[in-house]
Design a protein around this motif. Sequence first.
Motif, PDB file in Angstrom:
ATOM      1  N   UNK A 227       0.809  -1.222   0.000  1.00  0.00           N
ATOM      2  CA  UNK A 227       0.000   0.000   0.000  1.00  0.00           C
ATOM      3  C   UNK A 227       0.844   1.275   0.000  1.00  0.00           C
ATOM      4  N   UNK A 228       2.165   1.090  -0.089  1.00  0.00           N
ATOM      5  CA  UNK A 228       3.036   2.250  -0.125  1.00  0.00           C
ATOM      6  C   UNK A 228       3.284   2.877   1.223  1.00  0.00           C
ATOM      7  N   UNK A 229       3.109   2.113   2.290  1.00  0.00           N
ATOM      8  CA  UNK A 229       3.336   2.616   3.646  1.00  0.00           C
ATOM      9  C   UNK A 229       4.636   2.024   4.191  1.00  0.00           C
ATOM     10  N   UNK A 230       5.214   2.676   5.209  1.00  0.00           N
ATOM     11  CA  UNK A 230       6.366   2.047   5.881  1.00  0.00           C
ATOM     12  C   UNK A 230       5.946   0.725   6.503  1.00  0.00           C
ATOM     13  N   UNK A 252      -3.888   5.985  14.527  1.00  0.00           N
ATOM     14  CA  UNK A 252      -3.029   4.966  13.914  1.00  0.00           C
ATOM     15  C   UNK A 252      -3.123   5.112  12.397  1.00  0.00           C
ATOM     16  N   UNK A 253      -2.081   4.677  11.703  1.00  0.00           N
ATOM     17  CA  UNK A 253      -2.045   4.780  10.243  1.00  0.00           C
ATOM     18  C   UNK A 253      -2.296   3.428   9.589  1.00  0.00           C
ATOM     19  N   UNK A 254      -3.192   2.656  10.226  1.00  0.00           N
ATOM     20  CA  UNK A 254      -3.501   1.320   9.715  1.00  0.00           C
ATOM     21  C   UNK A 254      -4.549   1.337   8.621  1.00  0.00           C
ATOM     22  N   UNK A 255      -5.285   0.251   8.517  1.00  0.00           N
ATOM     23  CA  UNK A 255      -6.254   0.094   7.438  1.00  0.00           C
ATOM     24  C   UNK A 255      -7.621   0.667   7.734  1.00  0.00           C
ATOM     25  N   UNK A 326     -12.799   7.229  11.003  1.00  0.00           N
ATOM     26  CA  UNK A 326     -12.001   6.227  10.307  1.00  0.00           C
ATOM     27  C   UNK A 326     -12.052   6.464   8.812  1.00  0.00           C
ATOM     28  N   UNK A 327     -10.958   6.125   8.140  1.00  0.00           N
ATOM     29  CA  UNK A 327     -10.875   6.195   6.688  1.00  0.00           C
ATOM     30  C   UNK A 327     -10.240   4.900   6.191  1.00  0.00           C
ATOM     31  N   UNK A 328     -10.916   4.270   5.260  1.00  0.00           N
ATOM     32  CA  UNK A 328     -10.426   2.985   4.747  1.00  0.00           C
ATOM     33  C   UNK A 328      -9.025   3.158   4.163  1.00  0.00           C
ATOM     34  N   UNK A 329      -8.097   2.336   4.635  1.00  0.00           N
ATOM     35  CA  UNK A 329      -6.736   2.351   4.134  1.00  0.00           C
ATOM     36  C   UNK A 329      -5.849   3.421   4.727  1.00  0.00           C
TER      37      UNK A 329
END
Length: 633
Positions: A227-230, A252-255, A326-329
């Motif tokens: 997904x282009x994340x660290x 959090x920067x999760x899904x 929340x935001x998907x992705x």
Amino acid sequence: MAPQPVPPGREPVSGGERQEMARVDAELLDQLLNISGEASIARARLEQQLGSFDFNLGELSRTVTRLKEQLRSLEIETEAQILHKHEDEGAHRSEFDPLELDRYSSIQQYSRALAETANDVASIQQLLENLAKDTQNLLQQQARTITELQNGLMRTRMVPFQRHVQRLARIVRQAAADTSKRAELTVEGASGELDRQVLERMLPPFEHMLRNAVVHGIEKPEERIKRGKPDTGRIVLELHREGAEVMVRLTDDGGGMNLKAIRDKAEALGLISAGQTLSDEEAMQLILEPGFSTAGAITQQAGRGVGMDVVATEIKRLGGALHMETKAGEGTVFTIRLPLTLAISHALVVRTGEEYYALPLPTVEGVLRLSKTEVAAHLGRDAGAFDYAGQKYRFQHLATFVGLTPSELPGQDVTIPVVLVRAGEHSTGIVADELVGSREIVVKSVGPQISSIRGISGATILGDGRIVIILDIGALVRAEWRTRAQAPAPAPASKDRGDRRIFAMVVDDSITVRRVTQRLLERNGMRVLTARDGMDAVALLQDNVPDVILLDIEMPRMDGYEVAAHVRNDPRLKEVPIIMVTSRVGEKHRARAIELGVDDYLGKPYQEAQLLDAIAPLVERRRAAVRNQAYGS
């Protein structure tokens, strides 16, 4: 060998002085803080009494001024009569002045004596005003002293959040290791302090939310790279203080939340009916239901059925509020608002019917004043939502949450207070009859018989001694929304069922008449607003539309005829019944009043039953006209 670092607070004191420390029982500190809260309540009651005293002093000042004007008029009239009588007497006494002949009548002597008495009363009034100012200054000094005492006692309860950072970071590392993920915790504002009791009760919810962020939010390293994340997930815990509240933001920067899985699970558990449409906001709120979990398997970290409902319950018990995004992705954000201390809080006091309630400020998003037309358009089961600052609110009467009959909306297009709350499964605009204002309150616990009732989180004592229930509006909204979603639509309510008290305005320059009339009407279940003259009445009528106006004729600045003409020429007020209550009972005065559109005319002194009998049919006739207008007839 390198010297060992000195722990904070253990630094040596210069000059050979030794900083003394004392161990004090935490329960004793809590008791002292509670006593300081009692002192705040007593001071608030004293301030209210002093405010009433100042108001009455103002009335006394105006009464003395009016008395002096009347005495001056009496003196002028008496002197004119004496001079007229002197001119009628023979010219043989023309060489003498009436004053030289001691021709002053007994009325003149009485008026002079009354003038001296009025001056004495004015002197006493001035003395009382000076004493009131001195008392106000003393109360302000006491307020500063009590505030310093409370702040000092609260500082003894405050503990830095920093001491728990390592423990929370360890939980994140452990949860990441157990789930074969990578995650790091960043804490911003860790130097801030929280109330010891608040922090102790919030640590388990913080731990659970961090585990959730790792287990349900952060993706596997390979998925994050796709997904282009660290490959290492980032969880940020921010703390900062806003006034009397502490804001905690967990990001959090999760899904993000799997809203489809949440809807499916809620349907399987019977929380929602099959095919029921839920907004994303409502779907997110479902995770706060007891026993709700979307975990596929039971592990030490997840799937145990004890989850966010415990977090939400603890936040609610502390008088705080929880908001989720929340935001998907992209990730999820939890925003928690907590009181700085549990001993003293801030609340919004509102009235519905004859009852007063307090809403904790952390649960209040904002307060609006809207027109009756706008409020009516958004009230009701099937009415459209109200959009404010990008958030949709469904309007509801506060009375429906507390088991009372909702009052009818005012007949005229006046502004109505609406309290916006973001709680439960739906953001709601609470429609109240009156917004009393924000108050600093001392929270009192209630007995088990009352605390077990849904929606009650405590009680407080206002400055006038009134005991007010503190509502857990979030629980009430959640319960009402769930009932609304499951129950069939109720039959349309009758327009006549609103049992709204008669709202009367009393306009008279005599404080005695105002008080006697006010007490009479209040004894008979009416709500009363008083005005001391015509100008005061016109100013109050800009924000209030009473059901009936009781009006005197002779008043300073603006008389009763002018007030009646103003009311009849105002489209917003022209249908309000007016009853003239005056000592002028001549036909000329009565005819002038009827010509202006006055509905009834009573002479002073009046019989109590006579006044009540005059008010009832006029108010009923006006309300019937308003109902007919509402039905479109």
